[in-house]
Enzyme design. Structure first.
Site, short mmCIF file in Angstrom:
data_model
loop_
_atom_site.label_atom_id
_atom_site.label_comp_id
_atom_site.label_asym_id
_atom_site.label_seq_id
_atom_site.Cartn_x
_atom_site.Cartn_y
_atom_site.Cartn_z
N ASN A 15 -4.53 -0.33 -3.69
CA ASN A 15 -3.53 -0.99 -4.41
C ASN A 15 -2.20 -1.15 -3.53
OD1 ASN A 15 -4.28 -1.13 -7.14
ND2 ASN A 15 -3.86 1.13 -7.13
N TYR A 16 -1.78 -0.49 -2.34
CA TYR A 16 -0.79 -0.54 -1.64
C TYR A 16 -1.02 -1.04 0.02
CZ TYR A 16 1.75 1.50 -5.40
OH TYR A 16 2.32 1.90 -6.57
N ILE A 17 -2.29 -0.62 0.59
CA ILE A 17 -2.38 -1.14 1.90
C ILE A 17 -2.97 -2.46 1.76
CG2 ILE A 17 -3.78 -0.40 3.93
CD1 ILE A 17 -3.61 2.52 2.92
N SER A 49 2.34 -0.56 3.35
CA SER A 49 1.59 -1.32 4.19
C SER A 49 2.20 -1.03 5.78
CB SER A 49 1.47 -2.84 3.87
OG SER A 49 0.66 -2.85 2.93
#
Length: 724
Positions: free
Chosen positions: A681-683, A468
């Site tokens: 899932n990550y940002i 992120s």
DNA sequence: CGGATAACTTAGTAGAGGTAAG
DNA sequence: CTTACCTCTACTAAGTTATCCG
């Protein structure tokens, strides 16, 4: 390659520096805002009143919400408007659902579709036939060529064959004597038939399916309707393990109600099991969020039926995940300082902890837990072995190992000199291939270390945080200009940085190479068209060139040879296309022959021939024209041509060329990188929402429908100046 | 304490579905 | 309107982490 990694190393140092500066400056407005948003009850007076009202009509919140939305029947629970009581052991008060949906019973193959053994058709008991069918259906896939897959399949096939009474026609003992091709062809035919069904029929089937599934789609959570995710019980089949999985091809057995445990509220009615069956067990565990579970027979692991991605549970845990990653911002300097100093620790364990943390922080490695030997041999940080890294003095490390899903992690990178020294020590003498690099470590030791700095901090938070953070930094570099399309491309480029950081890969689509070439040819042809138009412009008025030298500069790029080559290729394609169409039409007519009167057939037949002839002739004329134009480098002028009209046409082509080139660039750069995983899932989705609002890009261009539903909380809570 | 297990997130891919090009 | 291609969703395998248990 090396360059980008050097950058990576530098980036970490830079961000450590930056953080320091930031944390030294006086508390900003942003920080205050953050604090407030965490405790909505302490917000303005208006909000407080609203919350009170809600409290009072707790049971009617649903009605309240639907009354203030006029477009849809929006009865979604907006949990993000009050995130205070999200934690806690007890996850729900009441849970009601209709159980799970089982796959249809096995339908035996038609009598004439058989397995061939040793060249002869054989009849199988239906249980064994089903298993043979699983293999037959996969016959043309890579799985069927994998020896491990074959071995495991055949072992289980023989077992089922024995269980079900054996084959009366032959003693089936050798895989190599089995011929599944008739079974494959049968399934292939079914697929074709299904595909060829008229759209009306397809729609009807779909609607029927929807209707039969309707009752499983939703459940009642504390009286509110929520969507269920995977309510369909996994059908039997052959286990498709990834990479070199020792158990790939093993029979995944049918799941019956008897092996299913349902979880629901104490007062909730128990859904009736399928006729003649019983549920395995009924639970009322309100500390977990699953609705049903069963134990799968291959790895012995448990499969759960859960809430869908757009449910409040999933939303809340996503929210918490990203808030935790943001929390890491406050501690990451301290952690980095700590592990940097411990790189030189005299305690081996501390050195290993520090070095592993470095790898996790800088290269976004996963924790890497131990794996059993009946699983694929893949590793993460703690499970790295001697043979997975190569050291090239003074400070280059080559990582080469298989990570999650047997995806290769290959990177040649520059590392901190002390890290290099440590890795050298961890590979020192008695150590040999097969030995653990970090022999004193496992994920739980690492996570304990992390929790000294921040409660709840674990290895995976670093991946979320760095992903992120990277996205925020990348977005900050994007200029707020250009068309929506260009901004989306810029967003995707930022997204791609994150995906590369996380090593999210995908297999190159089969048609990739051909597709790229096709687009290149298309671009070439458009440029050809454009230059021709410009040349015509000059034919009409030679004086223009002097006035707009730059505009006409490119006309020299197209040499006579090149143009002839393009014309040749274009002609070939055009002729191919026309003859293909002709073949198709004839084929179609053959099909319709039965239903047509002989006269009609004749009429249609000549119609098709005429049409073909006409098209062929006009194409040939055009080709002739283009060829002679290319040869003479002089172009036919139509009476309707004016400078303005030509200019307009050229502009249109310019636009199309630009778009197609952009598309090509995107295609090339995305061929091996998967953007979806990091986006999902990550940002932090609030970054995407921020981008959409700040850059005036419709959110639909960045989030698909499912992602918009999953991230509804982010769409409604982040604005154009939100920061990770 | 250490291994096993439960419960959750993260992952690539097959195939359905949609859309632009022809 | 059909075909070809591409995007999206559903599926389920494969991770991580906390906790349980001997």
């Amino acid at each position: 390659m090396t360059e980008t990694v050097v950058k990576k190393e530098k980036k970490v140092v830079d961000s450590i520096k930056k953080r320091k500066i930031k944390s030294e400056t006086s508390p900003t407005k942003k920080m205050k805002k953050e604090k407030d948003s965490k405790k909505p009850s302490k917000n303005g007076a208006k909000k407080e009143i609203k919350d009170e009202v809600k409290e009072e009509f707790k049971d009617e919140v649903k009605d309240d919400d639907s009354s203030n939305s006029d477009d849809e029947n929006d009865d979604t629970f907006k949990w993000w408007e009050n995130t205070d009581d999200m934690d806690g052991e007890v996850k729900w008060e009441n849970l009601e659902h209709n159980g799970v949906l089982f796959p249809p019973e096995y339908e035996p193959l038609p009598k004439n579709v058989k397995l061939y053994y040793d060249g002869k058709p054989v009849t199988l008991p239906k249980e064994a036939e089903e298993v043979a069918g699983f293999f037959g259906a996969l016959l043309e896939s890579d799985h069927a060529k994998n020896p491990t897959f074959q071995k495991n399949f055949f072992r289980d096939f023989k077992e089922v064959l024995q269980e079900s009474g054996g084959c009366p026609d032959a003693d089936i003992q050798e895989f190599s004597k089995c011929d599944f091709s008739k079974i494959f062809q049968h399934f292939d035919k079914l697929r074709e038939e299904k595909k060829a069904l008229p759209p009306k029929e397809k729609k009807k089937i779909k609607e029927e399916k929807e209707a039969s599934e309707e009752k499983y789609k939703f459940c009642l959570l504390n009286g509110r309707k929520e969507q269920v995710g995977n309510f369909r019980i996994e059908p039997p089949g052959l286990f498709r393990g990834r990479g070199a999985h020792p158990k790939t091809g093993t029979l995944k057995r049918r799941v019956y109600p008897e092996s299913i445990t349902l979880n629901l509220g104490k007062d909730a009615p128990i859904p009736p099991p399928p006729a003649g069956h019983q549920w395995g067990d009924i639970k009322h565990d309100n500390t977990v969020t699953w609705l049903a579970m069963w134990k799968e027979n291959i790895m012995g692991s448990v499969k759960y039926v859960r809430f869908s991605q757009n449910s409040s549970f999933k939303g809340m845990s996503d929210f918490k995940k990203f808030e935790k990653a943001r929390e890491l911002k406050k501690h990451v300097d301290k952690i980095r300082n700590d592990y940097r100093s411990k790189l030189k620790s005299s305690l081996m364990i501390d050195r290993q902890i520090a070095t592993a943390t470095y790898l996790i922080d800088v290269f976004a490695l996963r924790a890497g837990g131990e794996k059993r030997d009946d699983e694929a041999d893949t590793v993460g940080c703690c499970s790295l072995r001697f043979e997975h890294i190569f050291l090239k003095p003074p400070s280059t490390v080559i990582f080469d190992f298989l990570g999650k899903d047997s995806i290769r992690f290959y990177q040649e990178v520059q590392v901190d000199t002390q890290v290099f020294k440590n890795l050298k020590i961890f590979k020192k003498d008695p150590k040999k291939p097969g030995d653990d690099l970090f022999d004193r470590l496992d994920p739980s030791i690492l996570n304990k270390y992390f929790q000294e700095f921040m409660p709840g901090l674990t290895a995976k938070v670093f991946r979320t945080y760095n992903a992120s953070k990277t996205m925020q930094d990348q977005i900050d570099l994007i200029p707020n200009e250009g068309t929506v399309n260009e901004k989306v491309v810029a967003f995707n480029a930022a997204n791609r940085e994150v995906a590369i950081l996380c090593n999210h890969q995908r297999t190159i689509p089969k048609a990739h190479q051909a597709g790229v070439q096709k687009i290149n040819e298309k671009i070439e042809e458009m440029i050809w068209q454009k230059i021709k138009l410009k040349r015509i412009m000059l034919q009409l008025d030679k004086t223009m060139k002097k006035k707009e030298l730059e505009y006409f500069e490119e006309i020299d790029d197209l040499t006579k040879e090149k143009e002839m080559e393009i014309v040749e290729r274009w002609s070939q394609k055009e002729l191919d296309r026309i003859s293909k169409k002709f073949e198709k039409d004839k084929e179609k007519l053959k099909f319709e022959k039965k239903e047509l009167s002989p006269e009609d057939y004749k009429v249609k037949s000549t119609e098709i021939k005429e049409d073909h002839k006409k098209k062929l002739e006009s194409a040939k004329a055009l080709i002739k024209q283009y060829k002679s134009e290319a040869k003479k480098q002089k172009y036919e002028e139509k009476s309707t041509y004016t400078a303005e009209k030509l200019k307009a046409q050229i502009d249109k082509l310019e636009e199309r060329i630009k778009n197609t080139s952009l598309q090509l660039k995107d295609k090339e750069e995305n061929s091996t990188v998967s953007l979806g995983t990091s986006k999902m899932n990550y940002i932090d989705p609030r970054l995407t929402v921020m981008f959409a609002k700040k850059f005036n890009v419709p959110i639909e261009k960045l989030f698909t429908k499912t992602l918009r539903e999953k991230f509804a909380w982010a769409i409604e809570s982040a604005d154009a100046d939100w920061k990770f």
